[in-house]
Design an enzyme around this catalytic site. Structure first.
Site, PDB file in Angstrom:
ATOM      1  N   HIS A 121       0.732  -0.657   0.336  1.00 32.11           N
ATOM      2  CA  HIS A 121       0.502  -0.025  -0.153  1.00 32.11           C
ATOM      3  C   HIS A 121       1.297   1.205  -0.085  1.00 32.11           C
ATOM      4  O   HIS A 121       2.010   1.006   0.786  1.00 32.11           O
ATOM      5  CB  HIS A 121      -0.712   0.087   1.153  1.00 32.11           C
ATOM      6  CG  HIS A 121      -1.782   1.088   1.484  1.00 32.11           C
ATOM      7  ND1 HIS A 121      -1.598   1.881   1.942  1.00 32.11           N
ATOM      8  CD2 HIS A 121      -2.801   1.236   1.084  1.00 32.11           C
ATOM      9  CE1 HIS A 121      -2.582   2.833   2.014  1.00 32.11           C
ATOM     10  NE2 HIS A 121      -3.804   1.703   1.612  1.00 32.11           N
ATOM     11  N   ASP A 198       3.280  -4.925   7.795  1.00 29.25           N
ATOM     12  CA  ASP A 198       2.064  -3.878   8.255  1.00 29.25           C
ATOM     13  C   ASP A 198       0.651  -5.082   8.291  1.00 29.25           C
ATOM     14  O   ASP A 198       0.418  -6.049   6.492  1.00 29.25           O
ATOM     15  CB  ASP A 198       1.955  -3.656   6.898  1.00 29.25           C
ATOM     16  CG  ASP A 198       0.479  -2.543   6.040  1.00 29.25           C
ATOM     17  OD1 ASP A 198       0.256  -2.821   7.322  1.00 29.25           O
ATOM     18  OD2 ASP A 198       0.539  -1.784   5.518  1.00 29.25           O
ATOM     19  N   GLN A 201      -4.662  -5.475   6.462  1.00 29.66           N
ATOM     20  CA  GLN A 201      -5.165  -6.435   5.677  1.00 29.66           C
ATOM     21  C   GLN A 201      -5.157  -7.728   6.081  1.00 29.66           C
ATOM     22  O   GLN A 201      -6.060  -8.275   5.871  1.00 29.66           O
ATOM     23  CB  GLN A 201      -4.317  -7.391   3.780  1.00 29.66           C
ATOM     24  CG  GLN A 201      -4.971  -5.073   3.729  1.00 29.66           C
ATOM     25  CD  GLN A 201      -6.481  -4.679   3.524  1.00 29.66           C
ATOM     26  OE1 GLN A 201      -7.354  -6.207   3.594  1.00 29.66           O
ATOM     27  NE2 GLN A 201      -7.119  -3.432   3.272  1.00 29.66           N
ATOM     28  N   LYS A 224     -10.549  -1.638  10.721  1.00 25.07           N
ATOM     29  CA  LYS A 224     -10.548  -2.791   9.386  1.00 25.07           C
ATOM     30  C   LYS A 224     -11.202  -4.405  10.255  1.00 25.07           C
ATOM     31  O   LYS A 224     -11.360  -5.276  10.265  1.00 25.07           O
ATOM     32  CB  LYS A 224      -9.327  -3.601   8.909  1.00 25.07           C
ATOM     33  CG  LYS A 224      -9.095  -1.857   7.548  1.00 25.07           C
ATOM     34  CD  LYS A 224      -7.989  -2.067   6.920  1.00 25.07           C
ATOM     35  CE  LYS A 224      -7.159  -0.827   6.443  1.00 25.07           C
ATOM     36  NZ  LYS A 224      -8.284  -0.560   5.111  1.00 25.07           N
ATOM     37  N   CYS A 362      -4.526   2.526  -3.742  1.00 24.89           N
ATOM     38  CA  CYS A 362      -3.336   3.279  -3.248  1.00 24.89           C
ATOM     39  C   CYS A 362      -1.965   1.968  -3.367  1.00 24.89           C
ATOM     40  O   CYS A 362      -1.389   1.686  -2.624  1.00 24.89           O
ATOM     41  CB  CYS A 362      -3.508   2.841  -1.763  1.00 24.89           C
ATOM     42  SG  CYS A 362      -5.087   4.621  -1.596  1.00 24.89           S
TER      43      CYS A 362
HETATM   44  N1  7TS Z   1      -1.812  -0.979   5.012  1.00 20.83           N
HETATM   45  C1  7TS Z   1      -2.688  -1.596   4.018  1.00 20.83           C
HETATM   46  C2  7TS Z   1      -2.010  -2.990   3.743  1.00 20.83           C
HETATM   47  C3  7TS Z   1      -3.735  -1.485   3.945  1.00 20.83           C
HETATM   48  O1  7TS Z   1      -4.733  -1.996   3.337  1.00 20.83           O
HETATM   49  C4  7TS Z   1      -3.779   0.502   4.115  1.00 20.83           C
HETATM   50  C5  7TS Z   1      -5.645   1.123   4.070  1.00 20.83           C
HETATM   51  C6  7TS Z   1      -3.128   1.004   5.223  1.00 20.83           C
HETATM   52  C7  7TS Z   1      -2.065   0.095   5.215  1.00 20.83           C
HETATM   53  C8  7TS Z   1      -3.383   2.380   5.402  1.00 20.83           C
HETATM   54  O2  7TS Z   1      -3.956   2.371   7.051  1.00 20.83           O
HETATM   55  P1  7TS Z   1      -4.843   3.640   7.528  1.00 20.83           P
HETATM   56  O3  7TS Z   1      -5.633   2.601   8.101  1.00 20.83           O
HETATM   57  O4  7TS Z   1      -3.679   3.942   7.984  1.00 20.83           O
HETATM   58  O5  7TS Z   1      -5.734   4.360   6.052  1.00 20.83           O
HETATM   59  N2  7TS Z   1      -5.973  -0.118   2.696  1.00 20.83           N
HETATM   60  C9  7TS Z   1      -7.535   0.392   2.228  1.00 20.83           C
HETATM   61  C10 7TS Z   1      -7.811  -0.050   1.351  1.00 20.83           C
HETATM   62  O6  7TS Z   1      -7.243  -1.004   0.927  1.00 20.83           O
HETATM   63  N3  7TS Z   1      -8.682   0.826   0.562  1.00 20.83           N
HETATM   64  O7  7TS Z   1      -9.334   1.944   2.029  1.00 20.83           O
HETATM   65  C11 7TS Z   1      -7.627   1.570   2.271  1.00 20.83           C
END
Ligand code: 7TS
Length: 404
Positions: A121, A198, A201, A224, A362
């Site tokens: 991401h 990370d 997911q 999530k 992303c």
């Molecule tokens: N890393 C991964 C693998 C992610 O899927 C996401 C968010 C992030 C980092 C960032 O997470 P945040 O909570 O700090 O925003 N992924 C997604 C997505 O797949 N669709 O919307 C957000």
């Protein structure tokens, strides 16, 4: 066996309609929905004991502090961290990654190497690029293969005595690939490199054991995992958290302050400057309790049946191409239909009450690898059903007809 009908009763949002159709929510990889018990915990905080933590002698502050620290312990147990103070509460995955990247700016030297995977991401790419610009470190990339897995042979070739850090997601958000993080960690440690995983997911589907993994840093977001937005965690091994400098200066993170010299608080407060998301942290703990009451192995087994059903039905449709076809996947299906733009399909699906995500998710390097602008991504959770997938397949066929 999970009782999905009963579980769905826990989520008020699943009763709503979109454009006059029952909501079919397949954008769980972007954010999960929130069960009533978590909504109640948020309302309870603001209704009954809203106050600032770690500072007041009064009862409300004590209550809020106790609940917040209980949440930290729940998170510690969930991830099997050795100590509660190895859990830093952050605003989410992005914040956690930036915290580690900022800390390593003081540690890395010109010519040091850091490795990321091609499946990341943007939040696990950009902070490391910024770190390289600051330090003169060199960024290397583990390439991906056609099926959406990582080229582990090249990974081994990239590792050397200059490698200081390795970053990889546990699960790819765009494709659902479950990466071989055990092997990634072991091989990185063989050259004395630290590893950040990370887990944004992975955590909705898999309960990670940070001690068994022997991982140096593990990060995730509550939103999530049936929790609220604006809160997440940075797990770090004690030795690393002690080595890294504080991320932000401010209240809560100090031991003593004078204009001559300030000393920092111990863990975890050193990394938690300012008033945190108190309510969010408490609700995160409640969300973990809720998911554990269902059971992560039950969740994974059930979601696997949803993934298999959706994949089989999608592949029956002419022109559908699925991206990310490894055997080790979470319940994410990323696809395109012939040369129809993903956005066009997504818009029609929305009109039919179905929420999917379209675009590059992303993860532009993955889209560049496949030479596509983006995909349609349907991501399933334990509260989704085969009936909803059948509705989605029928709607998709209607959308395709409109564009052919
Ligand atoms: N890393 C991964 C693998 C992610 O899927 C996401 C968010 C992030 C980092 C960032 O997470 P945040 O909570 O700090 O925003 N992924 C997604 C997505 O797949 N669709 O919307 C957000």
């Amino acid at each position: 066996m999970m009782n999905v009908d009963k579980i769905r009763e826990d989520f008020p949002i699943l009763k709503r309609e979109v454009h006059g159709k029952p909501l079919v929510y397949f954008d769980n990889a972007a954010t999960s929905q929130t069960p009533q018990i978590v909504i109640d915990a948020i309302a309870d905080y603001y209704s009954n004991y809203n106050s600032n933590i770690h500072r007041g002698v009064h009862s409300l502050s004590q209550e809020a502090t106790d609940k917040y620290e209980e949440a930290r312990i729940k998170i510690q147990h969930h991830f099997n961290a050795k100590h509660a103070y190895e859990i830093i509460l952050t605003s989410g995955t992005t914040d956690s990654i930036n915290m580690v990247a900022a800390g390593f700016a003081d540690i890395l030297q010109k010519g040091d190497e850091i490795i990321v995977s091609a499946l990341e991401h943007h939040s696990n790419i950009v902070p490391w690029q910024m770190l390289c610009t600051k330090t003169g470190a060199i960024l290397k990339v583990i390439p991906m293969l056609q099926d959406g897995s990582l080229d582990m042979k090249v990974y081994e070739e990239l590792l050397n005595s200059n490698t200081k850090l390795v970053f990889c997601n546990h699960v790819s958000n765009a494709l659902g690939t479950i990466n071989p993080i055990e092997e990634i960690i072991k091989k990185a440690h063989a050259v004395n490199a630290a590893v950040l995983i990370d887990g944004a997911q992975a955590t909705p589907h898999i309960k990670p054991d940070v001690q068994a993994l022997d991982v140096d840093f593990y990060v995730a977001s509550a939103h999530k995992l049936c929790g609220p937005t604006g809160v997440g965690l940075l797990y770090g091994k004690q030795e690393w958290l002690e080595k890294l400098p504080p991320y932000q200066g401010g209240g809560e993170m100090i031991a003593t302050v004078s204009f001559e010299k300030t000393t920092y608080a111990g863990l975890p407060h050193k990394f938690e400057a300012g008033t945190p998301n108190i309510c969010g942290g408490i609700a995160f703990g409640v969300a973990l309790d809720y998911m554990n009451s269902i059971g992560f192995s039950e969740i994974a087994a059930y979601e696997a049946t949803l993934l298999e059903y959706a994949t089989t039905e999608l592949l029956k449709i002419d022109g559908v191409k699925i991206f990310g076809t490894t055997a080790h996947k979470t319940s994410v299906v990323s696809f395109n239909v012939a040369d129809i733009h993903p956005y066009d399909i997504g818009t029609i699906l929305d009109k039919l009450g179905i929420a999917v995500r379209t675009g590059h998710h992303c993860a532009q390097p993955i889209m560049d690898f496949y030479k596509i602008p983006g995909t349609i991504r349907a991501s399933f959770s334990f509260y989704n059903t085969k009936e909803e997938i059948a509705i989605f397949i029928t709607a998709l066929k209607r959308a395709i007809q409109m564009f052919s």
